[in-house]
Design a protein around this motif. Sequence first.
Motif, short mmCIF file in Angstrom:
data_model
loop_
_atom_site.label_atom_id
_atom_site.label_comp_id
_atom_site.label_asym_id
_atom_site.label_seq_id
_atom_site.Cartn_x
_atom_site.Cartn_y
_atom_site.Cartn_z
N CYS A 80 0.85 -1.19 0.00
CA CYS A 80 0.00 0.00 0.00
C CYS A 80 0.89 1.24 0.00
O CYS A 80 1.79 1.37 0.84
CB CYS A 80 -0.90 -0.01 1.22
SG CYS A 80 -1.93 1.47 1.36
N PRO A 81 0.63 2.19 -0.92
CA PRO A 81 1.46 3.39 -0.96
C PRO A 81 1.19 4.32 0.22
O PRO A 81 2.01 5.19 0.52
CB PRO A 81 1.06 4.05 -2.28
CG PRO A 81 -0.29 3.53 -2.59
CD PRO A 81 -0.35 2.15 -2.00
N PRO A 88 -2.75 -8.87 -0.92
CA PRO A 88 -2.77 -9.75 -2.10
C PRO A 88 -2.89 -8.92 -3.37
O PRO A 88 -3.55 -7.87 -3.40
CB PRO A 88 -4.00 -10.62 -1.88
CG PRO A 88 -4.22 -10.61 -0.41
CD PRO A 88 -3.79 -9.25 0.04
N GLY A 89 -2.27 -9.40 -4.44
CA GLY A 89 -2.26 -8.67 -5.70
C GLY A 89 -3.63 -8.48 -6.31
O GLY A 89 -3.82 -7.61 -7.15
N SER A 90 -4.61 -9.27 -5.91
CA SER A 90 -5.96 -9.14 -6.45
C SER A 90 -6.77 -8.06 -5.76
O SER A 90 -7.85 -7.72 -6.21
CB SER A 90 -6.70 -10.48 -6.34
OG SER A 90 -6.79 -10.87 -4.98
N LEU A 93 -8.26 -2.35 -2.83
CA LEU A 93 -8.15 -1.47 -1.67
C LEU A 93 -7.34 -2.16 -0.59
O LEU A 93 -7.44 -3.37 -0.40
CB LEU A 93 -9.54 -1.12 -1.11
CG LEU A 93 -10.49 -0.38 -2.04
CD1 LEU A 93 -11.86 -0.22 -1.39
CD2 LEU A 93 -9.93 0.97 -2.43
N CYS A 94 -6.57 -1.38 0.14
CA CYS A 94 -5.77 -1.92 1.24
C CYS A 94 -6.68 -2.39 2.36
O CYS A 94 -7.59 -1.66 2.78
CB CYS A 94 -4.82 -0.84 1.76
SG CYS A 94 -3.86 -1.34 3.21
N TRP A 95 -6.44 -3.59 2.87
CA TRP A 95 -7.27 -4.12 3.94
C TRP A 95 -7.01 -3.37 5.25
O TRP A 95 -7.86 -3.31 6.13
CB TRP A 95 -7.05 -5.62 4.13
CG TRP A 95 -5.70 -5.96 4.72
CD1 TRP A 95 -4.55 -6.20 4.04
CD2 TRP A 95 -5.39 -6.05 6.10
NE1 TRP A 95 -3.53 -6.45 4.92
CE2 TRP A 95 -4.03 -6.37 6.20
CE3 TRP A 95 -6.11 -5.91 7.27
CZ2 TRP A 95 -3.37 -6.53 7.41
CZ3 TRP A 95 -5.46 -6.08 8.48
CH2 TRP A 95 -4.11 -6.39 8.54
N GLN A 96 -5.85 -2.75 5.38
CA GLN A 96 -5.49 -2.05 6.62
C GLN A 96 -6.06 -0.64 6.69
O GLN A 96 -6.73 -0.29 7.64
CB GLN A 96 -3.95 -2.00 6.73
CG GLN A 96 -3.43 -1.29 7.95
CD GLN A 96 -3.65 -2.08 9.22
OE1 GLN A 96 -3.73 -3.30 9.20
NE2 GLN A 96 -3.75 -1.40 10.34
N ALA A 104 -0.36 2.06 -6.55
CA ALA A 104 0.93 1.49 -6.20
C ALA A 104 1.74 1.11 -7.43
O ALA A 104 2.96 1.18 -7.41
CB ALA A 104 0.74 0.28 -5.29
N GLY A 105 1.07 0.71 -8.51
CA GLY A 105 1.77 0.37 -9.74
C GLY A 105 2.62 -0.87 -9.61
O GLY A 105 2.63 -1.54 -8.60
#
Length: 111
Positions: A80-81, A88-90, A93-96, A104-105
């Motif tokens: 996560c930026p 996970p790559g799928s 949105l960040c879970w955190q 993020a690219g």
Amino acid sequence: MRKLYTANHLLEAYIVRDLLENAYIPVRLFNEYAQGGTGEIPFTHTYPEVWVVRDPDFERGQEIIAAYERAPQVTDSVLCPQCGEENPGSFQLCWQCGGGLELAGDKSRNR
């Protein structure tokens, strides 16, 4: 009604059921609770089964399952930026923190 798919475990049966129902193919799930009988009955009789309700949907259901089985497994991850958490790559949105991961690219992808 015809048996379309025998899953290895219940989670896989749910995934296949959802794929088919999202394609407007009504299905029934059998042996949903049979895994508790393993040891009392042959284990092959406890595998979850997905059955198509309408026979004309059988071939289209087979095509959907074949596409599901051909789909590549996503095993990469992305950082996560915003918070630096690994996801996970799928994920989109960040879970955190809920931040967008598409920003993020490729440079933060771990392989």
